[in-house]
Enzyme design. Structure first.
Site, PDB file in Angstrom:
ATOM      1  CG  ASP A   1      -2.848  -0.671   8.064  1.00 27.27           C
ATOM      2  OD1 ASP A   1      -3.796   0.110   7.867  1.00 27.27           O
ATOM      3  OD2 ASP A   1      -2.548  -1.585   7.277  1.00 27.27           O
TER       4      ASP A   1
ATOM      5  NE  ARG B   1     -28.464   9.351   6.521  1.00 33.77           N
ATOM      6  CZ  ARG B   1     -29.680   9.193   7.020  1.00 33.77           C
ATOM      7  NH1 ARG B   1     -29.879   8.304   8.006  1.00 33.77           N
ATOM      8  NH2 ARG B   1     -30.694   9.898   6.573  1.00 33.77           N
TER       9      ARG B   1
ATOM     10  N   GLY C   1       0.810  -1.211   0.000  1.00 38.24           N
ATOM     11  CA  GLY C   1       0.000   0.000   0.000  1.00 38.24           C
ATOM     12  C   GLY C   1       0.846   1.263   0.000  1.00 38.24           C
TER      13      GLY C   1
ATOM     14  N   GLY D   1       4.472  -7.723   4.979  1.00 37.27           N
ATOM     15  CA  GLY D   1       4.498  -8.612   3.820  1.00 37.27           C
ATOM     16  C   GLY D   1       5.667  -8.303   2.900  1.00 37.27           C
ATOM     17  CB  SER D   2       7.050  -5.083   1.700  1.00 33.48           C
ATOM     18  OG  SER D   2       5.838  -4.654   1.102  1.00 33.48           O
TER      19      SER D   2
ATOM     20  CD  GLU E   1     -19.609  12.156  21.079  1.00 37.13           C
ATOM     21  OE1 GLU E   1     -18.882  13.113  21.405  1.00 37.13           O
ATOM     22  OE2 GLU E   1     -19.967  11.944  19.906  1.00 37.13           O
TER      23      GLU E   1
END
Length: 327
Positions: A129, A245, A11, A104-105, A189
């Site tokens: 991440d 939402r 990524g 992973g790399s 919250e």
């Protein structure tokens, strides 16, 4: 040590271009010839390796993503393709390779290192991440956190205007770091992450009490690792009786103008990586640990589980506390 190369794998993150700029400039400063590998490990297999110059990195420091592109390579898992990659590096006289990526790399880098002894490999943790063991910081995290902050601040405006609950899903893979820090710094919250067990009944009691006291909206930040964002939206409507939402921030968290912090960290990471290669270091990852940049064995980075700092987790546990009241 004469020729060194750099590639981006997995990524993309903001700050990679700043790393490329520092790589070229510092390599020349140290009397080395810099090479770019385009398109990650795929480019290594396809021999997309070329000399880099100052003109290649002019004006890219403020741009997100990576100029040399990145990829995830299935072919690289096969030893025959890795041998091709190694021969391509040797064909250009490459003595050392720097890999920007995640665990992973680094596992792929470890395989390359195990299969040759004439090329040095150094990794730089690069993932929003922030889930790489052995390092307290990964390139791109600060820019991602600021993108999330802007989004949540904007969502709070409409949430308060309409009197709604908004459940905001953020990235992080299996790690709740992004969600936790974003929730804490945006005044959410509710914060739900895999590292901290939660009880919706406790939240229900607290939120209903707050509604009675006049609260008209709620902001909840949920880690994608839990895979329950839609469930939490329904919970707000059914248990808290408030229109709700869902907002999935998605890949806006990866892009954007790199922050000052990420640009500076990119410079430090790359400087340490080149210095390590010049000293003969092989098969290591540059990690940020208590203010210092230290090379650690790949096995202590890519093959171990990252744990969020306990002090930070303690703050996360306070979300269910009755004393946790946000404005």
């Amino acid at each position: 040590m004469k020729n060194i190369a750099i590639l981006c794998s997995g990524g993309d993150v903001s700050g990679m271009n700043a790393a490329l700029k520092r790589f070229v400039e510092y390599a020349f400063d140290q009397g080395l010839t810099p090479f770019f590998v385009e398109n990650g490990y795929e480019g290594l297999i396809d021999n997309k390796i070329s000399k880099a110059d100052y003109s290649d990195v002019a004006g890219i420091i403020s741009i997100g993503g990576t100029k040399i592109r990145t990829s995830r390579s299935e072919r690289f898992k096969e030893i025959s393709y890795r041998q091709i990659a190694l021969e391509n590096l040797r064909g250009h006289g490459i003595d050392g390779l720097i890999v920007l990526g995640g665990d992973g790399s680094f596992k792929g880098m470890q395989k390359l290192s195990d299969e040759c002894n004439d090329i040095g490999f150094i990794g730089i943790p690069s993932t929003i991440d922030n889930d790489i063991a052995g390092t307290q910081y990964c390139l791109g995290v600060d820019t991602a956190l600021n993108a999330i902050r802007v989004a949540i601040d904007s969502i709070r405006d409409t949430a308060s205007s309409f009197g709604r609950a908004f459940v905001i899903e953020v990235m992080g893979r299996e790690c709740g770091y992004l969600a936790l820090v974003s929730a804490l710094t945006s005044g959410a919250e509710m914060c739900l992450i895999p590292e901290v067990p939660y009880n919706l009944e406790v939240y229900k009691e607290e939120f209903l009490e707050e509604k009675e006291q006049g609260r008209t909206y709620f902001i909840a930040v949920v880690s994608e690792a839990l895979k329950n964002t839609e469930q939490i939206v329904r919970w707000f409507e059914e248990e808290i009786d408030i229109e709700s939402r869902m907002t999935v921030l998605g890949h806006i968290q990866r892009g954007g103008i790199p922050t000052v912090h990420d640009r500076l960290m990119a410079f430090h990471f790359v400087t340490s990586a080149i210095d390590a290669l010049r000293e003969g270091t092989k098969s290591k990852v540059v990690c940020y640990d208590d203010g210092m940049f230290i090379c650690k064995d790949i096995k202590d980075v890519a093959f171990k589980k990252y744990m969020i700092d306990e002090d930070l987790l303690a703050l996360g546990r306070e979300f269910e506390s009755p004393q946790h009241k946000q404005v």
